[in-house]
Write a protein that holds these residues in place. Structure first.
Motif, short mmCIF file in Angstrom:
data_model
loop_
_atom_site.label_atom_id
_atom_site.label_comp_id
_atom_site.label_asym_id
_atom_site.label_seq_id
_atom_site.Cartn_x
_atom_site.Cartn_y
_atom_site.Cartn_z
N ALA A 159 0.06 -9.56 -12.19
CA ALA A 159 1.24 -10.10 -12.88
C ALA A 159 2.40 -9.10 -12.97
CB ALA A 159 0.85 -10.57 -14.29
N ILE A 160 2.13 -7.84 -12.73
CA ILE A 160 3.20 -6.82 -12.75
C ILE A 160 4.12 -7.07 -11.55
CG2 ILE A 160 3.66 -4.33 -12.53
CD1 ILE A 160 0.97 -3.89 -14.03
N ASN A 161 5.40 -6.79 -11.72
CA ASN A 161 6.38 -7.02 -10.65
C ASN A 161 6.31 -5.89 -9.61
OD1 ASN A 161 8.55 -7.56 -9.00
ND2 ASN A 161 10.00 -7.90 -10.66
N TRP A 162 5.30 -5.96 -8.75
CA TRP A 162 5.08 -4.90 -7.76
C TRP A 162 6.18 -4.88 -6.71
CZ3 TRP A 162 2.23 -1.25 -9.41
CH2 TRP A 162 1.21 -1.52 -10.34
N GLU A 163 6.80 -6.03 -6.45
CA GLU A 163 7.91 -6.05 -5.48
C GLU A 163 9.04 -5.15 -5.96
OE1 GLU A 163 10.88 -9.10 -3.11
OE2 GLU A 163 9.20 -9.93 -4.25
N LYS A 164 9.33 -5.20 -7.26
CA LYS A 164 10.36 -4.34 -7.83
C LYS A 164 9.93 -2.87 -7.77
CE LYS A 164 12.90 -3.40 -12.14
NZ LYS A 164 12.89 -1.96 -11.94
N ILE A 165 8.68 -2.59 -8.11
CA ILE A 165 8.17 -1.21 -8.10
C ILE A 165 8.28 -0.63 -6.69
CG2 ILE A 165 6.17 0.27 -8.54
CD1 ILE A 165 7.41 -1.19 -11.06
N ILE A 166 7.84 -1.39 -5.71
CA ILE A 166 7.92 -0.93 -4.31
C ILE A 166 9.40 -0.74 -3.93
CG2 ILE A 166 7.52 -1.57 -1.88
CD1 ILE A 166 4.92 -0.77 -3.26
N GLY A 167 10.22 -1.74 -4.24
CA GLY A 167 11.64 -1.68 -3.90
C GLY A 167 12.37 -0.49 -4.51
N ASP A 168 11.97 -0.13 -5.73
CA ASP A 168 12.62 0.99 -6.42
C ASP A 168 12.12 2.36 -5.95
OD1 ASP A 168 14.00 -0.85 -7.94
OD2 ASP A 168 12.80 -0.55 -9.76
#
Length: 189
Positions: A159-168
């Motif tokens: 449920a964590i926003n991994w797309e944002k984490i990877i993108g950042d």
């Protein structure tokens, strides 16, 4: 309740980067997180470990012997080396991948056989082929993100926003590749 994740591997495999991405995701999800890392002779192919603990309130970053909920090993001999840190009801995700240490390269020792069988006979073990999957994606360097995906799925952290984490945290030109690697890892467990 505090959960403990132990990531182990060999220098150059991206173990520390995977643990930093994991830690960032957990912090952004609102957990109290502590991380510690041991580099050893990581620059020369030595053992590397990273300990990530998260929950409502984490007092220490150190995982004691018998304290890890999951052991994720980027290299299979390292799984045996760190197995004593696993809880009695813990689980292992092991990458079926070998890196020869200096004593093996010099001919003093042979790489041990039967590691996966020994692990499986002692604890619940999921064997993954992250290097093969990374090669199929076109870049062997994303093996660490594939293994991060196995942690996310194994610990129920989807449920964590991994797309944002990877993108950042990765260069823009590698974002899509790393997102594919993350999904590939989640699909392996």
């Amino acid at each position: 309740m505090v959960k403990s994740i132990l990531l182990v591997g060999v220098g150059g495999q991206g173990t520390i980067l995977a643990s930093k991405l994991l830690t960032t995701g957990l912090m952004e999800a609102g957990y109290d997180v502590k991380m510690s890392e041991i580099h050893g002779m990581s620059q020369r192919g030595g053992s590397v470990s990273s300990q990530v603990r998260y929950g409502d309130k984490v007092e220490s970053s150190v995982i004691e012997v018998g304290g890890a909920d999951i052991l994720v090993s980027f290299e299979k001999m390292e799984a045996l080396r760190w197995l004593k840190y696993l809880k009695p009801d813990g689980k292992v995700v092991v990458n079926d991948y070998e890196i020869n240490s200096m004593p093996i390269l010099s001919g003093k020792f042979d790489y041990p056989t039967g590691i996966l069988e020994e692990l499986s006979s002692k604890v619940p073990t999921k064997v993954v082929h992250a290097a093969k999957r990374a090669a199929e994606l076109g870049n062997p360097k994303v093996m660490n993100v594939i293994l991060l995906g196995t942690i996310i799925r194994s610990m129920g952290l989807e449920a964590i926003n991994w797309e944002k984490i990877i993108g950042d945290n990765v260069k823009a030109k590698f974002k899509e590749l790393n997102l594919k690697a993350l999904t590939a890892g989640m699909d392996l467990v």
